[in-house]
Design a protein around this motif. Structure first.
Motif, PDB file in Angstrom:
ATOM      1  N   PHE A 426       0.825  -1.205   0.000  1.00  0.00           N
ATOM      2  CA  PHE A 426       0.000   0.000   0.000  1.00  0.00           C
ATOM      3  C   PHE A 426       0.864   1.262   0.000  1.00  0.00           C
ATOM      4  CE2 PHE A 426      -3.558  -2.509   2.265  1.00  0.00           C
ATOM      5  CZ  PHE A 426      -4.067  -2.916   1.039  1.00  0.00           C
ATOM      6  N   LYS A 427       2.053   1.169   0.561  1.00  0.00           N
ATOM      7  CA  LYS A 427       2.934   2.338   0.611  1.00  0.00           C
ATOM      8  C   LYS A 427       3.615   2.583  -0.734  1.00  0.00           C
ATOM      9  CE  LYS A 427       5.613   2.699   4.174  1.00  0.00           C
ATOM     10  NZ  LYS A 427       6.750   2.500   5.121  1.00  0.00           N
ATOM     11  N   HIS A 428       4.123   1.512  -1.351  1.00  0.00           N
ATOM     12  CA  HIS A 428       4.953   1.685  -2.540  1.00  0.00           C
ATOM     13  C   HIS A 428       4.255   1.303  -3.850  1.00  0.00           C
ATOM     14  CE1 HIS A 428       8.384   2.603  -0.060  1.00  0.00           C
ATOM     15  NE2 HIS A 428       8.224   1.488   0.626  1.00  0.00           N
ATOM     16  N   GLY A 429       3.074   0.687  -3.764  1.00  0.00           N
ATOM     17  CA  GLY A 429       2.379   0.279  -4.977  1.00  0.00           C
ATOM     18  C   GLY A 429       1.722   1.419  -5.731  1.00  0.00           C
ATOM     19  N   PHE A 430       1.625   2.603  -5.082  1.00  0.00           N
ATOM     20  CA  PHE A 430       0.960   3.742  -5.730  1.00  0.00           C
ATOM     21  C   PHE A 430       1.702   5.050  -5.467  1.00  0.00           C
ATOM     22  CE2 PHE A 430      -2.206   0.587  -4.515  1.00  0.00           C
ATOM     23  CZ  PHE A 430      -2.795   0.308  -5.736  1.00  0.00           C
ATOM     24  N   ASP A 431       3.010   4.951  -5.261  1.00  0.00           N
ATOM     25  CA  ASP A 431       3.761   6.150  -4.880  1.00  0.00           C
ATOM     26  C   ASP A 431       4.371   6.893  -6.065  1.00  0.00           C
ATOM     27  OD1 ASP A 431       5.738   4.419  -5.621  1.00  0.00           O
ATOM     28  OD2 ASP A 431       6.817   4.436  -3.700  1.00  0.00           O
ATOM     29  N   GLY A 432       4.108   6.431  -7.296  1.00  0.00           N
ATOM     30  CA  GLY A 432       4.642   7.109  -8.469  1.00  0.00           C
ATOM     31  C   GLY A 432       6.042   6.684  -8.825  1.00  0.00           C
ATOM     32  N   SER A 433       6.574   5.656  -8.169  1.00  0.00           N
ATOM     33  CA  SER A 433       7.928   5.200  -8.466  1.00  0.00           C
ATOM     34  C   SER A 433       7.938   4.348  -9.727  1.00  0.00           C
ATOM     35  CB  SER A 433       8.481   4.387  -7.294  1.00  0.00           C
ATOM     36  OG  SER A 433       7.676   3.231  -7.078  1.00  0.00           O
ATOM     37  N   GLY A 434       9.115   4.112 -10.262  1.00  0.00           N
ATOM     38  CA  GLY A 434       9.229   3.302 -11.471  1.00  0.00           C
ATOM     39  C   GLY A 434       9.632   4.149 -12.654  1.00  0.00           C
ATOM     40  N   ASP A 435      10.049   3.505 -13.716  1.00  0.00           N
ATOM     41  CA  ASP A 435      10.499   4.200 -14.921  1.00  0.00           C
ATOM     42  C   ASP A 435       9.401   5.103 -15.469  1.00  0.00           C
ATOM     43  OD1 ASP A 435      12.119   4.832 -17.110  1.00  0.00           O
ATOM     44  OD2 ASP A 435      11.128   3.309 -18.328  1.00  0.00           O
ATOM     45  N   ASP A 436       9.710   6.380 -15.597  1.00  0.00           N
ATOM     46  CA  ASP A 436       8.772   7.353 -16.155  1.00  0.00           C
ATOM     47  C   ASP A 436       7.439   7.338 -15.407  1.00  0.00           C
ATOM     48  OD1 ASP A 436       8.095   9.403 -17.805  1.00  0.00           O
ATOM     49  OD2 ASP A 436       7.351   8.123 -19.421  1.00  0.00           O
ATOM     50  N   GLY A 437       7.517   7.130 -14.095  1.00  0.00           N
ATOM     51  CA  GLY A 437       6.301   7.114 -13.298  1.00  0.00           C
ATOM     52  C   GLY A 437       5.807   8.513 -13.010  1.00  0.00           C
ATOM     53  N   GLY A 438       5.116   8.686 -11.924  1.00  0.00           N
ATOM     54  CA  GLY A 438       4.575   9.988 -11.577  1.00  0.00           C
ATOM     55  C   GLY A 438       3.300   9.828 -10.781  1.00  0.00           C
ATOM     56  N   GLY A 443       0.946   6.448 -13.949  1.00  0.00           N
ATOM     57  CA  GLY A 443       2.217   6.402 -13.246  1.00  0.00           C
ATOM     58  C   GLY A 443       2.123   5.585 -11.980  1.00  0.00           C
ATOM     59  N   ARG A 444       0.987   5.700 -11.285  1.00  0.00           N
ATOM     60  CA  ARG A 444       0.812   4.926 -10.055  1.00  0.00           C
ATOM     61  C   ARG A 444       0.592   3.448 -10.358  1.00  0.00           C
ATOM     62  NH1 ARG A 444      -3.431   8.860  -7.262  1.00  0.00           N
ATOM     63  NH2 ARG A 444      -3.460   9.759  -9.355  1.00  0.00           N
ATOM     64  N   LEU A 445       0.013   3.151 -11.519  1.00  0.00           N
ATOM     65  CA  LEU A 445      -0.115   1.752 -11.925  1.00  0.00           C
ATOM     66  C   LEU A 445       1.263   1.178 -12.231  1.00  0.00           C
ATOM     67  CD1 LEU A 445      -1.909  -0.641 -12.606  1.00  0.00           C
ATOM     68  CD2 LEU A 445      -2.236   0.319 -14.887  1.00  0.00           C
ATOM     69  N   THR A 446       2.118   1.969 -12.845  1.00  0.00           N
ATOM     70  CA  THR A 446       3.495   1.554 -13.095  1.00  0.00           C
ATOM     71  C   THR A 446       4.215   1.269 -11.784  1.00  0.00           C
ATOM     72  OG1 THR A 446       3.585   2.890 -15.114  1.00  0.00           O
ATOM     73  CG2 THR A 446       5.689   2.237 -14.151  1.00  0.00           C
ATOM     74  N   SER A 447       3.859   2.009 -10.738  1.00  0.00           N
ATOM     75  CA  SER A 447       4.490   1.800  -9.434  1.00  0.00           C
ATOM     76  C   SER A 447       4.247   0.393  -8.906  1.00  0.00           C
ATOM     77  CB  SER A 447       3.950   2.817  -8.418  1.00  0.00           C
ATOM     78  OG  SER A 447       4.213   4.131  -8.831  1.00  0.00           O
ATOM     79  N   SER A 448       3.059  -0.148  -9.161  1.00  0.00           N
ATOM     80  CA  SER A 448       2.769  -1.501  -8.695  1.00  0.00           C
ATOM     81  C   SER A 448       3.678  -2.516  -9.374  1.00  0.00           C
ATOM     82  CB  SER A 448       1.303  -1.848  -8.949  1.00  0.00           C
ATOM     83  OG  SER A 448       0.459  -1.208  -8.018  1.00  0.00           O
ATOM     84  N   TRP A 449       3.909  -2.340 -10.688  1.00  0.00           N
ATOM     85  CA  TRP A 449       4.829  -3.247 -11.369  1.00  0.00           C
ATOM     86  C   TRP A 449       6.255  -3.038 -10.869  1.00  0.00           C
ATOM     87  CZ3 TRP A 449       3.570  -7.530 -13.131  1.00  0.00           C
ATOM     88  CH2 TRP A 449       2.381  -7.738 -13.824  1.00  0.00           C
TER      89      TRP A 449
END
Length: 477
Positions: A426-438, A443-449
């Protein structure tokens, strides 16, 4: 979501109301089975599956997307058209087998049917053809280019065979208004959708037997009144049942994760030892993070409910003449309208300000067409199902004394292990992290991957592996 009861029918029975999951063509409102049938493709016959196998093998070895648009010169004039035409004919020749040596125009109906079967199979089974379906869609889309179509001599496009038109064509449309149909297409769970607890085996078996009896009644009734054989009436019913089962199997892990969030993380006070804040400076606003997670999960659940509809849309909207590259950027107005409707509903239901941007990428550089958009969102169950499966298996897993001792030594208790997994996702699955996230929705969906790619480094990874976990992505074929 519950299917809206069908219109009354003189063939109705005392089966009683049955809950199932379904979707609307334009929103997440309740609809009837008859409305769902407008979008659901018909199951493939054994003969069609043979053609599908030929198509898949041909696409698998085809280098169409490697040869088209690989150089700047290929984008100019006749060279690009010639490459497209050669690629299409290569796929056609690979499919001709015993028709080898004949002009492609002579087999136009065969090619149209074969490509329609491929599209129909993908909508019915979204996890299939993961490496070949994009190639198929780009090929069909490029075939609509006026220059290519003129040189080819025929169109590769054929409307998909959908349940409702199929039944209407064979004088069996009354089946869709029979109240018993809801029972026949229901998806039977072996777990409670809210608690995740396994249901009594005898109860599940009784539901299965009841569903089978009702299905047999419908087959007998409508094979006698229309022009369809019992096998084809059953085929139409099973097609709807497949759609409902697919939607429910996708929605269920989203609902379960929302329940975990609601049960374990209060947006109004900190959960001791398991904060969702991303850093020390954010502790004072930690209540925003359960809300952010709930927003994204709720929207994901709504998208899962319309996945069958969205899967059918690009098979028609992508087949229009264009003059761009195969990676054509399409506005996708119908899918865009659905998505914005679902986003607005989620924002209205949230009861709190939307956290982050509400931008949906569709028809731009990040998500150039509906095909890529749908593929992006149908991957959600791929990472949620393993998480939910692991959490639900913990009680049984910890019956092993050795595993139980390890869990207590490393995490303190089974519950604290569960909380560690939930808080981390829940903390990191929607934090905008990941390649070209935001902070946009995509971008938050990319964070889950991005989170799934790091799971091997987590403190709970060993227990995850002991539960039988094999990965998040599955087979690409």
């Amino acid at each position: 979501m519950v299917l809206q009861p069908s219109a009354s029918s003189n063939r109705s029975s005392s089966v009683g109301s049955v809950s199932s999951t379904a979707v609307s063509s334009l929103s997440a409102t309740l609809i009837s089975v008859a409305d769902l049938a407008r979008w659901v493709p018909l199951r493939l016959t054994p003969e069609e599956r043979s053609l599908l196998d030929v198509l898949e093998q041909t696409l698998h070895v085809s280098e169409y997307t490697d040869h088209v648009d690989v150089t700047a010169a290929a984008r100019r004039g006749g060279l690009k058209t010639r490459r497209i035409l050669e690629g299409i004919l290569e796929c056609s020749n690979g499919s001709r087998t015993s028709w080898a040596g004949r002009d492609p125009v002579d087999n136009a109906a065969l090619f149209q049917t074969m490509f329609e079967i491929g599209r129909r199979n993908k909508v019915l089974n979204p996890t299939s053809m993961r490496t070949t379906y994009g190639k198929l869609m780009y090929l069909l889309q490029d075939a609509q280019n006026p220059s290519v179509a003129k040189s080819l001599g025929f169109s590769l496009h054929k409307d998909m065979v959908l349940v409702q038109p199929y039944l209407e064509e064979h004088n069996c449309a009354d089946l869709l208004q029979d109240s018993r149909l809801e029972c026949a297409v229901q998806h039977i769970h072996d777990r409670d959708p809210v608690t995740g607890q396994r249901l009594d085996r005898a109860h599940v078996q009784a539901m299965v037997e009841g569903k089978r009896r009702v299905t047999d009644q419908l087959v007998e009734t409508y094979s006698a009144s229309g022009s369809l054989s019992p096998e084809n009436v059953l085929r139409a019913i099973d097609s709807l049942a497949d759609a409902v089962a697919y939607v429910e199997s996708n929605v269920q892990p989203v609902q379960r994760m929302l329940q975990y969030l609601e049960d374990n993380f209060d947006p109004h006070r900190e959960t001791p030892g398991f904060t969702l804040a991303l850093g020390a400076l954010e502790v004072m606003t930690a209540q925003l993070f359960p809300i952010r997670t709930a927003h994204n999960l709720s929207l994901s659940g709504k998208v899962m409910r319309i996945c069958i509809v969205c899967g059918s849309v690009p098979t028609t909207t992508c087949f229009r003449p264009h003059k761009h590259t195969i990676y054509t950027i399409l506005n996708c107005p119908r899918v865009r309208k659905v998505m914005h409707t679902l986003l607005h509903q989620t924002q209205q239901e949230a009861g709190a300000a939307w956290v982050g941007l509400s931008v949906v990428h569709l028809g731009d550089r990040d998500v150039p067409n509906a095909l890529i958009f749908i593929d992006k969102y149908t991957q959600i169950p791929r990472f949620l199902n393993p998480i939910v499966g692991f959490l639900q298996s913990l009680p049984e897993l910890c019956r092993d004394e050795r595993i139980d001792a390890y869990v207590k030594e490393q995490f303190g208790s089974e519950h604290r292990l569960q909380m560690a997994v939930l808080a981390d996702y829940f903390k990191h699955g929607f934090d905008g992290s990941g390649d070209d996230g935001g902070s946009c929705i995509d971008g938050r969906l990319t964070s889950s991957w991005n989170w799934t790619s790091r799971v091997a480094k987590k403190s709970y990874y060993n227990v995850l592996m002991l539960s039988g976990f094999q990965g998040f992505d599955g087979d690409f074929r």
